[in-house]
Design an enzyme around this catalytic site. Structure first.
Site, PDB file in Angstrom:
ATOM      1  N   ILE A  12      -6.231  -2.383  13.157  1.00 39.00           N
ATOM      2  CA  ILE A  12      -7.468  -3.179  13.257  1.00 39.00           C
ATOM      3  C   ILE A  12      -8.122  -2.978  14.620  1.00 39.00           C
ATOM      4  CG2 ILE A  12      -8.506  -5.467  12.958  1.00 39.00           C
ATOM      5  CD1 ILE A  12      -5.954  -6.269  11.411  1.00 39.00           C
ATOM      6  N   ASP A  33      -2.750  -0.568  25.388  1.00 43.17           N
ATOM      7  CA  ASP A  33      -1.850  -0.440  24.231  1.00 43.17           C
ATOM      8  C   ASP A  33      -0.558   0.234  24.688  1.00 43.17           C
ATOM      9  OD1 ASP A  33      -2.469  -0.265  20.836  1.00 43.17           O
ATOM     10  OD2 ASP A  33      -0.637   0.607  21.672  1.00 43.17           O
ATOM     11  N   ALA A  34       0.554  -0.297  24.219  1.00 39.42           N
ATOM     12  CA  ALA A  34       1.861   0.244  24.609  1.00 39.42           C
ATOM     13  C   ALA A  34       2.217   1.495  23.810  1.00 39.42           C
ATOM     14  CB  ALA A  34       2.936  -0.816  24.406  1.00 39.42           C
ATOM     15  N   ASP A  59       2.211  -2.233  28.550  1.00 37.28           N
ATOM     16  CA  ASP A  59       2.724  -3.363  27.772  1.00 37.28           C
ATOM     17  C   ASP A  59       1.999  -4.647  28.195  1.00 37.28           C
ATOM     18  OD1 ASP A  59       4.394  -5.420  26.702  1.00 37.28           O
ATOM     19  OD2 ASP A  59       6.086  -4.010  26.716  1.00 37.28           O
ATOM     20  N   ALA A  83       0.379  -6.708  18.922  1.00 35.58           N
ATOM     21  CA  ALA A  83       1.474  -7.474  18.333  1.00 35.58           C
ATOM     22  C   ALA A  83       2.341  -6.537  17.517  1.00 35.58           C
ATOM     23  CB  ALA A  83       0.922  -8.566  17.423  1.00 35.58           C
ATOM     24  N   THR A 139      -3.257 -14.666  12.132  1.00 39.77           N
ATOM     25  CA  THR A 139      -3.120 -14.310  10.724  1.00 39.77           C
ATOM     26  C   THR A 139      -3.008 -15.550   9.849  1.00 39.77           C
ATOM     27  OG1 THR A 139      -1.516 -13.386   9.164  1.00 39.77           O
ATOM     28  CG2 THR A 139      -0.648 -14.008  11.284  1.00 39.77           C
ATOM     29  N   ASP A 140      -3.412 -15.413   8.593  1.00 34.25           N
ATOM     30  CA  ASP A 140      -3.255 -16.539   7.657  1.00 34.25           C
ATOM     31  C   ASP A 140      -1.784 -16.825   7.365  1.00 34.25           C
ATOM     32  OD1 ASP A 140      -2.704 -14.282   6.091  1.00 34.25           O
ATOM     33  OD2 ASP A 140      -4.002 -14.857   4.433  1.00 34.25           O
ATOM     34  N   GLU A 141      -0.895 -15.867   7.718  1.00 34.32           N
ATOM     35  CA  GLU A 141       0.522 -16.049   7.383  1.00 34.32           C
ATOM     36  C   GLU A 141       1.153 -17.214   8.138  1.00 34.32           C
ATOM     37  OE1 GLU A 141       2.787 -12.418   6.907  1.00 34.32           O
ATOM     38  OE2 GLU A 141       0.967 -11.278   6.539  1.00 34.32           O
ATOM     39  N   TYR A 164       7.965 -12.715  11.808  1.00 33.78           N
ATOM     40  CA  TYR A 164       6.612 -12.290  12.215  1.00 33.78           C
ATOM     41  C   TYR A 164       5.664 -13.481  12.274  1.00 33.78           C
ATOM     42  CZ  TYR A 164       1.787 -10.714  11.472  1.00 33.78           C
ATOM     43  OH  TYR A 164       0.420 -10.565  11.550  1.00 33.78           O
ATOM     44  N   LYS A 168       3.718 -15.361  15.454  1.00 33.57           N
ATOM     45  CA  LYS A 168       2.255 -15.496  15.554  1.00 33.57           C
ATOM     46  C   LYS A 168       1.886 -16.979  15.672  1.00 33.57           C
ATOM     47  CE  LYS A 168      -0.554 -12.698  15.321  1.00 33.57           C
ATOM     48  NZ  LYS A 168      -1.168 -11.773  16.325  1.00 33.57           N
ATOM     49  N   ASN A 193      -5.016 -10.525   4.550  1.00 40.09           N
ATOM     50  CA  ASN A 193      -4.570  -9.121   4.603  1.00 40.09           C
ATOM     51  C   ASN A 193      -5.753  -8.161   4.684  1.00 40.09           C
ATOM     52  OD1 ASN A 193      -2.232 -10.572   3.460  1.00 40.09           O
ATOM     53  ND2 ASN A 193      -1.377  -8.521   3.285  1.00 40.09           N
ATOM     54  N   ASN A 194      -5.669  -7.227   5.626  1.00 46.88           N
ATOM     55  CA  ASN A 194      -6.717  -6.204   5.786  1.00 46.88           C
ATOM     56  C   ASN A 194      -6.308  -4.917   5.092  1.00 46.88           C
ATOM     57  OD1 ASN A 194      -8.304  -6.547   9.025  1.00 46.88           O
ATOM     58  ND2 ASN A 194      -7.502  -8.168   7.729  1.00 46.88           N
TER      59      ASN A 194
HETATM   60  P1  NAD Z   1      -0.756  -2.631  14.149  1.00 50.58           P
HETATM   61  O1  NAD Z   1       0.732  -2.798  14.086  1.00 50.58           O
HETATM   62  O2  NAD Z   1      -1.401  -1.551  13.367  1.00 50.58           O
HETATM   63  O3  NAD Z   1      -1.189  -2.419  15.677  1.00 50.58           O
HETATM   64  C1  NAD Z   1      -0.625  -3.138  16.736  1.00 50.58           C
HETATM   65  C2  NAD Z   1      -0.951  -2.396  18.029  1.00 50.58           C
HETATM   66  O4  NAD Z   1      -0.430  -3.178  19.115  1.00 50.58           O
HETATM   67  C3  NAD Z   1      -0.303  -1.009  18.128  1.00 50.58           C
HETATM   68  O5  NAD Z   1      -1.253  -0.075  18.585  1.00 50.58           O
HETATM   69  C4  NAD Z   1       0.814  -1.200  19.142  1.00 50.58           C
HETATM   70  O6  NAD Z   1       1.081  -0.020  19.887  1.00 50.58           O
HETATM   71  C5  NAD Z   1       0.257  -2.317  19.999  1.00 50.58           C
HETATM   72  N1  NAD Z   1       1.314  -3.117  20.668  1.00 50.58           N
HETATM   73  C6  NAD Z   1       2.394  -3.705  20.093  1.00 50.58           C
HETATM   74  N2  NAD Z   1       3.127  -4.352  21.021  1.00 50.58           N
HETATM   75  C7  NAD Z   1       2.477  -4.155  22.196  1.00 50.58           C
HETATM   76  C8  NAD Z   1       2.727  -4.601  23.514  1.00 50.58           C
HETATM   77  N3  NAD Z   1       3.816  -5.324  23.829  1.00 50.58           N
HETATM   78  N4  NAD Z   1       1.855  -4.260  24.495  1.00 50.58           N
HETATM   79  C9  NAD Z   1       0.754  -3.514  24.201  1.00 50.58           C
HETATM   80  N5  NAD Z   1       0.479  -3.062  22.969  1.00 50.58           N
HETATM   81  C10 NAD Z   1       1.325  -3.389  21.981  1.00 50.58           C
HETATM   82  O7  NAD Z   1      -1.333  -4.054  13.788  1.00 50.58           O
HETATM   83  P2  NAD Z   1      -2.714  -4.423  13.047  1.00 50.58           P
HETATM   84  O8  NAD Z   1      -2.474  -4.445  11.597  1.00 50.58           O
HETATM   85  O9  NAD Z   1      -3.808  -3.629  13.638  1.00 50.58           O
HETATM   86  O10 NAD Z   1      -2.854  -5.945  13.508  1.00 50.58           O
HETATM   87  C11 NAD Z   1      -3.506  -6.280  14.752  1.00 50.58           C
HETATM   88  C12 NAD Z   1      -3.479  -7.782  14.928  1.00 50.58           C
HETATM   89  O11 NAD Z   1      -4.125  -8.410  13.824  1.00 50.58           O
HETATM   90  C13 NAD Z   1      -2.058  -8.360  15.003  1.00 50.58           C
HETATM   91  O12 NAD Z   1      -2.056  -9.347  16.004  1.00 50.58           O
HETATM   92  C14 NAD Z   1      -1.844  -8.971  13.629  1.00 50.58           C
HETATM   93  O13 NAD Z   1      -0.993 -10.093  13.709  1.00 50.58           O
HETATM   94  C15 NAD Z   1      -3.264  -9.387  13.252  1.00 50.58           C
HETATM   95  N6  NAD Z   1      -3.564  -9.411  11.803  1.00 50.58           N
HETATM   96  C16 NAD Z   1      -3.285  -8.316  11.024  1.00 50.58           C
HETATM   97  C17 NAD Z   1      -3.616  -8.347   9.673  1.00 50.58           C
HETATM   98  C18 NAD Z   1      -3.363  -7.150   8.784  1.00 50.58           C
HETATM   99  O14 NAD Z   1      -3.558  -7.248   7.572  1.00 50.58           O
HETATM  100  N7  NAD Z   1      -2.980  -6.000   9.305  1.00 50.58           N
HETATM  101  C19 NAD Z   1      -4.219  -9.489   9.121  1.00 50.58           C
HETATM  102  C20 NAD Z   1      -4.476 -10.584   9.961  1.00 50.58           C
HETATM  103  C21 NAD Z   1      -4.160 -10.525  11.298  1.00 50.58           C
HETATM  104  P1  TYD Z   2       2.357  -5.927   3.514  1.00 45.76           P
HETATM  105  O1  TYD Z   2       1.335  -4.843   3.435  1.00 45.76           O
HETATM  106  O2  TYD Z   2       3.649  -5.643   4.212  1.00 45.76           O
HETATM  107  O3  TYD Z   2       1.623  -7.200   4.148  1.00 45.76           O
HETATM  108  P2  TYD Z   2       2.146  -8.742   4.314  1.00 45.76           P
HETATM  109  O4  TYD Z   2       3.605  -8.781   4.056  1.00 45.76           O
HETATM  110  O5  TYD Z   2       1.829  -9.018   5.739  1.00 45.76           O
HETATM  111  O6  TYD Z   2       1.339  -9.539   3.342  1.00 45.76           O
HETATM  112  O7  TYD Z   2       2.706  -6.397   2.049  1.00 45.76           O
HETATM  113  C1  TYD Z   2       1.712  -6.897   1.174  1.00 45.76           C
HETATM  114  C2  TYD Z   2       2.416  -7.373  -0.074  1.00 45.76           C
HETATM  115  O8  TYD Z   2       2.973  -6.228  -0.760  1.00 45.76           O
HETATM  116  C3  TYD Z   2       3.589  -8.299   0.188  1.00 45.76           C
HETATM  117  O9  TYD Z   2       3.640  -9.285  -0.844  1.00 45.76           O
HETATM  118  C4  TYD Z   2       4.812  -7.394   0.096  1.00 45.76           C
HETATM  119  C5  TYD Z   2       4.379  -6.372  -0.928  1.00 45.76           C
HETATM  120  N1  TYD Z   2       4.956  -5.024  -0.768  1.00 45.76           N
HETATM  121  C6  TYD Z   2       5.589  -4.384  -1.845  1.00 45.76           C
HETATM  122  O10 TYD Z   2       5.698  -4.950  -2.954  1.00 45.76           O
HETATM  123  N2  TYD Z   2       6.107  -3.131  -1.659  1.00 45.76           N
HETATM  124  C7  TYD Z   2       6.026  -2.494  -0.457  1.00 45.76           C
HETATM  125  O11 TYD Z   2       6.542  -1.349  -0.324  1.00 45.76           O
HETATM  126  C8  TYD Z   2       5.361  -3.148   0.640  1.00 45.76           C
HETATM  127  C9  TYD Z   2       5.244  -2.479   1.985  1.00 45.76           C
HETATM  128  C10 TYD Z   2       4.830  -4.411   0.431  1.00 45.76           C
END
Ligand code: NAD
Ligand code: TYD
Length: 348
Positions: A12, A33-34, A59, A83, A139-141, A164, A168, A193-194
């Site tokens: 994101i 970014d780490a 970091d 994160a 996150t909504d989680e 996780y 958060k 979820n994105n």
């Molecule tokens: P991601 O895992 O793809 O990216 C996380 C990034 O953070 C990576 O580039 C990693 O190198 C960096 N990072 C991790 N620990 C670090 C540290 N200690 N110092 C510096 N950099 C560090 O995650 P994402 O899916 O892009 O999610 C980004 C944020 O959005 C997170 O905080 C996550 O909780 C939140 N979020 C994600 C989703 C989703 O669906 N992916 C939905 C809602 C909220």
């Molecule tokens: P995920 O993309 O890991 O997001 P989150 O757990 O943060 O919602 O998973 C989305 C949903 O898909 C979750 O209910 C777990 C499920 N899932 C599978 O069924 N199989 C898989 O291999 C993965 C990665 C996730």
């Protein structure tokens, strides 16, 4: 406006940087970014030479480094993505989630408070810090799991179930505490979820696309009837930008696009779009503590800040699948580990 984006090499964060540099000419972004396994500088190839962009490998737990970045770049806002983000990994290795997600957030809060000269009794006279803002991307989680009815609202109690989401939720509480105690101008966003370009192929949608294309089995956890509320990543980016500009200090904003889907529906949709066979589906052991349903009530951000998503689910999924089809090299470098060799050559 000088913005520190943390975690900008992740899914994101990289989409957000590309979105912001495309939209604004007067915004300067420092990306800290780490480069953990989830960080990938290939995501930022298109903007890496933009004069308004710079990258620092480091970091967020490193207070000295964060302090220096603030001084050298006159940071006015933080958009905090960094994160550990994958639920399955948090079940295997919770300690790194506590470190990065909780302690890292606290370091950023402290350094922001120091540089923005926020004192406890300042909170009623904010003139000099009108522009500063700490946007915490959560996150909504953190709300836990819903039954078949109802939606997550900002007023709900936090009830996280995985390491996780617990980490958060802890960071959300710290962010809010810095608002209440010190008057730090914060917002907390809680998105569903994105999906979209540059998502690491361990998450549901890119994993299923990659496996289906390679004729590998598609592992569906449990009965596949868990529900997630999907939002195209660019809509999350526009929502965060809206909160950055218009969010009322101290407020939480849920972000979602009313797109509830059961996992098995998503898997079948991907199979159909790619012209593959449903025989690839393999039901596997369920995730421990698996949340059953997430669904966002987005009334607050839509009515008070005027944000709404620009992409329908069908359009977002079509774009995403096409993006992966066009960018299999990006996926294959991750799967083979080559992307990390590139970091090692560049940054040691
Ligand atoms: P991601 O895992 O793809 O990216 C996380 C990034 O953070 C990576 O580039 C990693 O190198 C960096 N990072 C991790 N620990 C670090 C540290 N200690 N110092 C510096 N950099 C560090 O995650 P994402 O899916 O892009 O999610 C980004 C944020 O959005 C997170 O905080 C996550 O909780 C939140 N979020 C994600 C989703 C989703 O669906 N992916 C939905 C809602 C909220
Ligand atoms: P995920 O993309 O890991 O997001 P989150 O757990 O943060 O919602 O998973 C989305 C949903 O898909 C979750 O209910 C777990 C499920 N899932 C599978 O069924 N199989 C898989 O291999 C993965 C990665 C996730």
């Amino acid at each position: 406006m000088n913005i520190l984006v943390t975690g900008g090499a992740g899914f994101i964060g990289s989409n957000f940087i590309i979105y912001m540099l495309g939209k604004y000419k007067d915004v300067s972004i420092t990306n800290l970014d780490a480069l953990t396994y989830a960080g990938n500088l290939n995501n930022l190839e298109s903007i890496k030479n933009n004069p308004n962009y710079s990258f620092v490998k480091g970091d967020i737990c490193d207070a000295e480094l964060v302090d220096r970045i603030f001084s050298e770049n006159n940071i006015q806002q933080i958009v905090h993505f960094a994160a550990e983000s994958h639920v399955d990994r948090s079940i295997v290795e919770p300690d790194i989630f506590v470190k990065s997600n909780i302690l890292g957030t606290q370091v950023l809060l402290d350094i922001a408070k120091k540089h923005w000269k926020i004192e406890p009794d300042d909170k009623y006279s904010k003139d000099y810090k009108a522009d500063v803002k700490f946007v915490h991307v959560s996150t909504d989680e953190v709300y836990g799991s819903l039954g078949p009815e109802g939606l997550f609202t900002e007023e709900m109690n936090l009830s996280p179930n995985s390491p996780y989401s617990a980490s958060k939720a802890s960071s959300d509480l710290l962010v809010y505490a810095y608002y209440k105690t010190f008057g730090l101008p914060v917002n907390i966003t809680r998105c569903s979820n994105n999906y979209g370009p540059y998502q690491f192929p361990e998450k549901l949608i890119p994993l299923m696309i990659n496996n289906a294309l390679k004729g590998k089995s598609l592992p569906v956890y449990g009965d596949g009837m868990q529900v997630r509320d999907w939002l195209y990543v660019e809509d999350h980016c526009s929502a965060i930008d809206t909160v950055r500009l218009k969010g009322v200090d101290g407020e939480v904003y849920n972000i979602g696009g009313n797109n509830e889907k059961a996992n098995i529906e998503i898997v079948k949709l991907i199979i159909n779009q790619l012209g593959k066979s449903e025989d690839l589906i393999t039901y596997v052991k369920d995730r421990p503590g698996h949340d059953r349903r997430y669904a966002i009530d987005n009334t607050k951000i839509t009515t008070t800040l005027g944000w709404s998503p620009a992409h329908s689910f069908d359009e977002g999924m079509a774009r995403t699948i096409n993006w992966y089809l066009d960018n299999m090299d990006w996926v294959n470098e991750i799967v083979s580990g080559d992307y990390q060799k590139y970091y090692n050559e560049m940054y040691g």
